[in-house]
Design a protein around this motif. Structure first.
Motif, PDB file in Angstrom:
ATOM      1  N   PHE A  27       0.841  -1.201   0.000  1.00  0.00           N
ATOM      2  CA  PHE A  27       0.000   0.000   0.000  1.00  0.00           C
ATOM      3  C   PHE A  27       0.874   1.248   0.000  1.00  0.00           C
ATOM      4  O   PHE A  27       0.660   2.178  -0.791  1.00  0.00           O
ATOM      5  N   TRP A  28       1.855   1.295   0.893  1.00  0.00           N
ATOM      6  CA  TRP A  28       2.706   2.478   0.992  1.00  0.00           C
ATOM      7  C   TRP A  28       3.547   2.668  -0.263  1.00  0.00           C
ATOM      8  O   TRP A  28       3.784   3.806  -0.700  1.00  0.00           O
ATOM      9  N   LEU A  29       3.994   1.572  -0.866  1.00  0.00           N
ATOM     10  CA  LEU A  29       4.791   1.683  -2.090  1.00  0.00           C
ATOM     11  C   LEU A  29       3.953   2.237  -3.244  1.00  0.00           C
ATOM     12  O   LEU A  29       4.386   3.152  -3.965  1.00  0.00           O
ATOM     13  N   ILE A  30       2.737   1.696  -3.419  1.00  0.00           N
ATOM     14  CA  ILE A  30       1.872   2.164  -4.509  1.00  0.00           C
ATOM     15  C   ILE A  30       1.455   3.614  -4.270  1.00  0.00           C
ATOM     16  O   ILE A  30       1.427   4.430  -5.199  1.00  0.00           O
ATOM     17  N   ALA A  31       1.136   3.955  -3.021  1.00  0.00           N
ATOM     18  CA  ALA A  31       0.752   5.334  -2.696  1.00  0.00           C
ATOM     19  C   ALA A  31       1.910   6.295  -2.959  1.00  0.00           C
ATOM     20  O   ALA A  31       1.698   7.427  -3.424  1.00  0.00           O
ATOM     21  N   THR A  54      -6.261   0.993  -9.599  1.00  0.00           N
ATOM     22  CA  THR A  54      -6.889  -0.321  -9.710  1.00  0.00           C
ATOM     23  C   THR A  54      -6.182  -1.337  -8.815  1.00  0.00           C
ATOM     24  O   THR A  54      -6.820  -2.068  -8.059  1.00  0.00           O
ATOM     25  N   ALA A  55      -4.859  -1.356  -8.895  1.00  0.00           N
ATOM     26  CA  ALA A  55      -4.086  -2.366  -8.176  1.00  0.00           C
ATOM     27  C   ALA A  55      -4.241  -2.250  -6.666  1.00  0.00           C
ATOM     28  O   ALA A  55      -4.321  -3.261  -5.959  1.00  0.00           O
ATOM     29  N   VAL A  56      -4.297  -1.023  -6.162  1.00  0.00           N
ATOM     30  CA  VAL A  56      -4.342  -0.856  -4.710  1.00  0.00           C
ATOM     31  C   VAL A  56      -5.625  -1.436  -4.121  1.00  0.00           C
ATOM     32  O   VAL A  56      -5.640  -1.902  -2.972  1.00  0.00           O
ATOM     33  N   VAL A  57      -6.714  -1.453  -4.905  1.00  0.00           N
ATOM     34  CA  VAL A  57      -7.981  -2.005  -4.411  1.00  0.00           C
ATOM     35  C   VAL A  57      -7.838  -3.491  -4.101  1.00  0.00           C
ATOM     36  O   VAL A  57      -8.478  -4.015  -3.183  1.00  0.00           O
ATOM     37  N   ILE A  76      -9.718   3.020  -0.093  1.00  0.00           N
ATOM     38  CA  ILE A  76      -9.613   3.933  -1.230  1.00  0.00           C
ATOM     39  C   ILE A  76      -9.520   5.376  -0.744  1.00  0.00           C
ATOM     40  O   ILE A  76      -8.790   6.197  -1.311  1.00  0.00           O
ATOM     41  N   SER A  77     -10.249   5.703   0.327  1.00  0.00           N
ATOM     42  CA  SER A  77     -10.178   7.061   0.876  1.00  0.00           C
ATOM     43  C   SER A  77      -8.774   7.391   1.355  1.00  0.00           C
ATOM     44  O   SER A  77      -8.262   8.488   1.118  1.00  0.00           O
ATOM     45  N   TYR A  78      -8.135   6.436   2.031  1.00  0.00           N
ATOM     46  CA  TYR A  78      -6.764   6.665   2.483  1.00  0.00           C
ATOM     47  C   TYR A  78      -5.810   6.785   1.296  1.00  0.00           C
ATOM     48  O   TYR A  78      -4.960   7.681   1.251  1.00  0.00           O
ATOM     49  N   PHE A  79      -5.950   5.872   0.328  1.00  0.00           N
ATOM     50  CA  PHE A  79      -5.040   5.904  -0.820  1.00  0.00           C
ATOM     51  C   PHE A  79      -5.187   7.194  -1.613  1.00  0.00           C
ATOM     52  O   PHE A  79      -4.195   7.768  -2.076  1.00  0.00           O
TER      53      PHE A  79
END
Length: 390
Positions: A11-15, A121-124, A136-139
């Motif tokens: 999550f942190w990497l994608i964000a 898309t991927a983070v979901v 999704i709100s956090y991302f």
């Protein structure tokens, strides 16, 4: 029962990738017009066209990404996008003609469109189903930070050290995004592939179930498009140019404070209880921009728009993610962002046709009325349906 985690390593990497990419996008969005007019002595309309070329690239990538994610791994597409971004940033140093600059802007748009669709898309896939709205709100806060940090950083660098240093910073951001992308676990964001012998249809690119909320996003997004395109001119007329430079910081601050709560609320009570209030608050904020005559009034309006539109954007994306099976998530995300990008891309042109006749104040008031109508329409549809619809 213990909740499954949202804040994982991937999550942190994608964000982080999304934040860096959005920062390059928005920092150059607010500085490219000035660069174009200074470098090539063009008119303002031509400078606007140069900015719009990027949106064309983004739309091409958005439209294609839904199909591509079914035939290539998500990690490969993300790497392709970040690899494209690096030369796009480097080539800004070699824009010796208007044609070259437009080609670079198109390449930049292709990279941005591919990366942002893949990351959103991927983070979901990392979130448990029951916490997708919250996740999704956090991302999406990474995008909010990009919309605030990007313009602020771009304008500051342009005004203090010039375009060459600005482009070097953008190159650094692009390289950092590429390096971070290599660290993401490919298996955690992998889609199941479809059969390659299926006939190619529109369904490979667009998700019809996402269309209603995507169309709503288009109309509501026109208000924010007017803010991005014309706020500096309008604030200048009101002698509030100093306050206008902090507008997006106030907007981002409101969104950062509230998005985690709206995401949880969406998961807990459903869409109508979140969508309607955010649209109403957004309408009030746009009306505030139309009627303000003070700097503080402008900043309060920015805060309200951050609470309203800043949250509606992530809530609408969450609704789309909840309405489709995982195998259609990429097409649904692409459909949503196609209409969002269209709103921000052609919105200024459409509204610009009206502005000479009505003025900036009435233009913002018109967008407020449109958003209010959307809130009423959404409430009526969801209220009289047997089940909550998008």
């Amino acid at each position: 029962m213990r909740k499954e985690k949202i804040f994982t390593r991937d999550f942190w990497l994608i964000a982080s990738v999304n934040l860096l990419v959005m920062t390059t996008y928005y920092s150059l969005m607010v500085t490219t017009a000035k660069f174009t007019t200074d470098q090539f002595h063009t008119s303002t309309s031509i400078a606007g066209l140069v900015i719009g070329i990027t949106v064309i690239g983004i739309l091409i990538a958005r439209f294609s990404s839904g199909y591509l994610t079914q035939h290539f791994t998500t990690k490969k597409l993300l790497m392709t996008g970040t690899i494209l971004l690096v030369p796009a940033m480097i080539l800004y140093h070699f824009t010796t003609s208007l044609a070259i600059l437009m080609a670079v802007r198109l390449l930049h748009g292709l990279a941005i469109g591919l990366i942002s669709t893949v990351t959103n898309t991927a983070v979901v896939l990392l979130f448990p189903v029951e916490r997708r709205g919250e996740g999704i709100s956090y991302f999406s806060l990474s995008t909010v930070l990009g919309t605030a940090v990007g313009p602020f950083l771009g304008l500051k660098l342009m005004q203090t050290v010039g375009f060459s240093t600005l482009f070097n910073v953008e190159i650094g951001f692009a390289i950092a995004a590429l390096v971070i992308a290599t660290l993401i676990n490919a298996e955690k964001i992998r889609f199941k592939k479809v059969q390659h012998n299926e006939p190619l249809t529109l369904a490979h690119f667009i998700e019809i179930k996402a269309m209603p909320i995507a169309l709503l996003m288009f109309v509501v997004g026109l208000g924010y498009a007017a803010i991005q395109a014309y706020l500096s001119f309008y604030a200048g007329q009101l002698d509030l140019a100093t306050y206008a430079s902090y507008f997006f910081l106030a907007y981002a601050f409101a969104a950062l404070l509230s998005r985690p709560f709206t995401g949880r609320l969406l998961d807990a009570v459903g869409a109508k209880a979140v969508v309607v209030p955010t649209l109403l608050i957004n309408a009030v904020g746009l009306a505030g921009v139309a009627w303000t005559h003070s700097g503080w009034g402008l900043l309060v309006s920015a805060f309200l728009i951050g609470l309203g539109f800043g949250n509606f954007q992530s809530v609408a994306q969450s609704i789309v993610a909840k309405k489709v099976p995982v195998k259609r998530l990429s097409q649904a995300t692409a459909t949503f962002f196609i209409f969002f990008d269209l709103s921000l891309g052609i919105g200024p042109f459409l509204l610009g046709l009206i502005e000479p006749a009505v003025g900036y104040s009435n233009l913002y008031l018109l967008t407020a009325i449109m958003v209010l109508a959307c809130a009423i329409g959404y409430w009526l549809v969801s209220h009289f349906s047997k089940q909550e619809t998008n």
